[in-house]
Design a protein around this motif. Structure first.
Motif, mmCIF file in Angstrom:
data_model
loop_
_atom_site.group_PDB
_atom_site.id
_atom_site.type_symbol
_atom_site.label_atom_id
_atom_site.label_comp_id
_atom_site.label_asym_id
_atom_site.label_seq_id
_atom_site.Cartn_x
_atom_site.Cartn_y
_atom_site.Cartn_z
ATOM 1 N N ASN A 190 0.866 -1.174 0.000
ATOM 2 C CA ASN A 190 0.000 0.000 0.000
ATOM 3 C C ASN A 190 0.906 1.229 0.000
ATOM 4 O O ASN A 190 1.406 1.646 1.042
ATOM 5 N N HIS A 191 1.137 1.780 -1.183
ATOM 6 C CA HIS A 191 2.085 2.889 -1.307
ATOM 7 C C HIS A 191 1.482 4.222 -0.873
ATOM 8 O O HIS A 191 2.216 5.189 -0.644
ATOM 9 N N ASP A 192 0.162 4.277 -0.750
ATOM 10 C CA ASP A 192 -0.472 5.520 -0.321
ATOM 11 C C ASP A 192 -0.212 5.822 1.146
ATOM 12 O O ASP A 192 0.019 6.980 1.523
ATOM 13 N N ASN A 193 -0.259 4.776 1.990
ATOM 14 C CA ASN A 193 -0.011 5.015 3.422
ATOM 15 C C ASN A 193 1.284 4.373 3.916
ATOM 16 O O ASN A 193 1.512 4.262 5.123
ATOM 17 N N HIS A 194 2.133 3.942 2.965
ATOM 18 C CA HIS A 194 3.464 3.410 3.292
ATOM 19 C C HIS A 194 3.401 2.232 4.255
ATOM 20 O O HIS A 194 4.097 2.186 5.274
ATOM 21 N N THR A 195 2.551 1.266 3.932
ATOM 22 C CA THR A 195 2.478 0.024 4.694
ATOM 23 C C THR A 195 2.432 -1.146 3.719
ATOM 24 O O THR A 195 2.222 -0.973 2.519
ATOM 25 N N LEU A 196 2.641 -2.337 4.246
ATOM 26 C CA LEU A 196 2.478 -3.549 3.456
ATOM 27 C C LEU A 196 1.875 -4.622 4.350
ATOM 28 O O LEU A 196 1.977 -4.577 5.566
ATOM 29 N N ILE A 197 1.235 -5.594 3.712
ATOM 30 C CA ILE A 197 0.623 -6.707 4.431
ATOM 31 C C ILE A 197 1.384 -7.976 4.059
ATOM 32 O O ILE A 197 1.426 -8.367 2.889
ATOM 33 N N LEU A 198 1.994 -8.610 5.047
ATOM 34 C CA LEU A 198 2.779 -9.821 4.838
ATOM 35 C C LEU A 198 1.992 -11.030 5.325
ATOM 36 O O LEU A 198 1.528 -11.063 6.472
ATOM 37 N N THR A 199 1.845 -12.038 4.452
ATOM 38 C CA THR A 199 1.129 -13.264 4.801
ATOM 39 C C THR A 199 2.068 -14.456 4.682
ATOM 40 O O THR A 199 2.727 -14.640 3.647
ATOM 41 N N ASP A 200 2.125 -15.251 5.738
ATOM 42 C CA ASP A 200 2.939 -16.466 5.745
ATOM 43 C C ASP A 200 2.084 -17.621 5.246
ATOM 44 O O ASP A 200 1.286 -18.183 5.995
ATOM 45 N N LYS A 201 2.220 -18.000 3.979
ATOM 46 C CA LYS A 201 1.417 -19.057 3.388
ATOM 47 C C LYS A 201 1.897 -20.446 3.813
ATOM 48 O O LYS A 201 1.130 -21.403 3.782
ATOM 49 N N LYS A 202 3.146 -20.556 4.196
ATOM 50 C CA LYS A 202 3.681 -21.841 4.644
ATOM 51 C C LYS A 202 3.088 -22.233 5.993
ATOM 52 O O LYS A 202 2.801 -23.405 6.246
ATOM 53 N N THR A 203 2.909 -21.233 6.855
ATOM 54 C CA THR A 203 2.361 -21.467 8.188
ATOM 55 C C THR A 203 1.128 -20.590 8.358
ATOM 56 O O THR A 203 1.210 -19.494 8.922
ATOM 57 N N PRO A 204 -0.028 -21.025 7.861
ATOM 58 C CA PRO A 204 -1.245 -20.205 7.907
ATOM 59 C C PRO A 204 -1.614 -19.741 9.310
ATOM 60 O O PRO A 204 -2.242 -18.689 9.463
ATOM 61 N N ALA A 205 -1.222 -20.501 10.327
ATOM 62 C CA ALA A 205 -1.544 -20.119 11.696
ATOM 63 C C ALA A 205 -0.912 -18.790 12.078
ATOM 64 O O ALA A 205 -1.393 -18.099 12.990
ATOM 65 N N ASN A 206 0.167 -18.429 11.383
ATOM 66 C CA ASN A 206 0.821 -17.145 11.670
ATOM 67 C C ASN A 206 0.001 -15.972 11.143
ATOM 68 O O ASN A 206 0.218 -14.826 11.551
#
Length: 256
Positions: A112-128
């Protein structure tokens, strides 16, 4: 192989926006990887023009794998994907899915370049689950930065240029500084071509042997294609040389 693909990212980030209009649909670049005297593997980058979230994007896929004797004792199958907004030159979505020996990792990142954030998803360990991470203006991922560099004109990327950069690698941000130190006529399997010599300052110890243990040569033209990379690693040395080119937008001019 993670380190091999990371090298391309290190060389290729600039901190301003730019349209990407010099990459052909269906371009393919293949590198032959050598670790010391061993033929260690291959890395390939392909492009496809597409639409993502209603905006024009360049879909880039990067793959890396070990071959021959190296594959017999250390199998690598790495996949990297990036959707790059062609109007801004910035990534919208990035995937890193790697299998290196017994090591496995699969991350997806939404920018999200508008508010200078990103969303990281761990697909290997969905519980994370997913987590929101504070970013910086103009951040690039490991693939998008490569094509962002190539969008620059020859006047914007020339001898003497020094660039500070922030690149999202794996699951964290890394600062680098890039220096264009000179020009050289480089011999390749296709012929001799004039190249820019680029040296980044990198964090030594984790991957590289020295702070400036990496050098890359890119064509000194509108393509800015990397033709050769050499790196002194913490253990051993690595070389990646151009092996195959397809559907490059501008004809390469080899020297006689």
């Amino acid at each position: 192989m993670k380190k091999i693909l990371s090298f391309f990212a290190i060389f290729t980030f600039l901190l301003s926006y730019a349209q990407i209009d010099n990459i052909a649909d269906g371009e393919s670049i293949t590198f032959r990887i050598h670790y010391g005297i061993l033929n260690a593997g291959t890395a390939n980058l392909t492009t496809k023009k597409t639409t993502y979230m209603g905006a024009p994007h360049l879909y880039v896929k990067g793959t890396g794998k070990t071959t021959g004797a190296v594959k017999a004792f250390f199998k690598v199958e790495d996949l990297y994907e990036s959707f790059i907004n062609t109007d801004t030159g910035l990534p919208s979505f990035y995937v890193r899915n790697v299998r290196e020996g017994s090591y496995r990792q699969h991350f997806e990142t939404v920018f999200n370049h508008d508010n200078h954030t990103l969303i990281l998803t761990d697909k290997k360990t969905p519980a994370n689950g997913s987590k929101v991470i504070k970013s910086v203006k103009g951040v690039q991922d490991m693939l998008s930065c490569f094509y962002y560099l190539r969008s620059k004109s020859t006047s914007e990327l020339k001898v003497g240029t020094v660039i500070n950069m922030n690149v999202w690698i794996d699951d964290e941000m890394f600062p680098f500084q890039l220096k264009v130190t000179g020009m050289e006529d480089l011999k390749t399997k296709f012929g001799t071509i004039n190249c820019l010599k680029i040296i980044p300052s990198v964090k030594s110890g984790r991957v590289f042997k020295e702070k400036e243990g990496v050098t890359m040569w890119v064509t000194n033209d509108a393509n800015h294609i990397p033709m050769l990379l050499q790196a002194e690693l913490a253990v051993g040395s690595l070389k990646a040389s151009i092996d195959e080119l397809k559907n490059v937008k501008y004809p390469l001019k080899y020297l006689k």
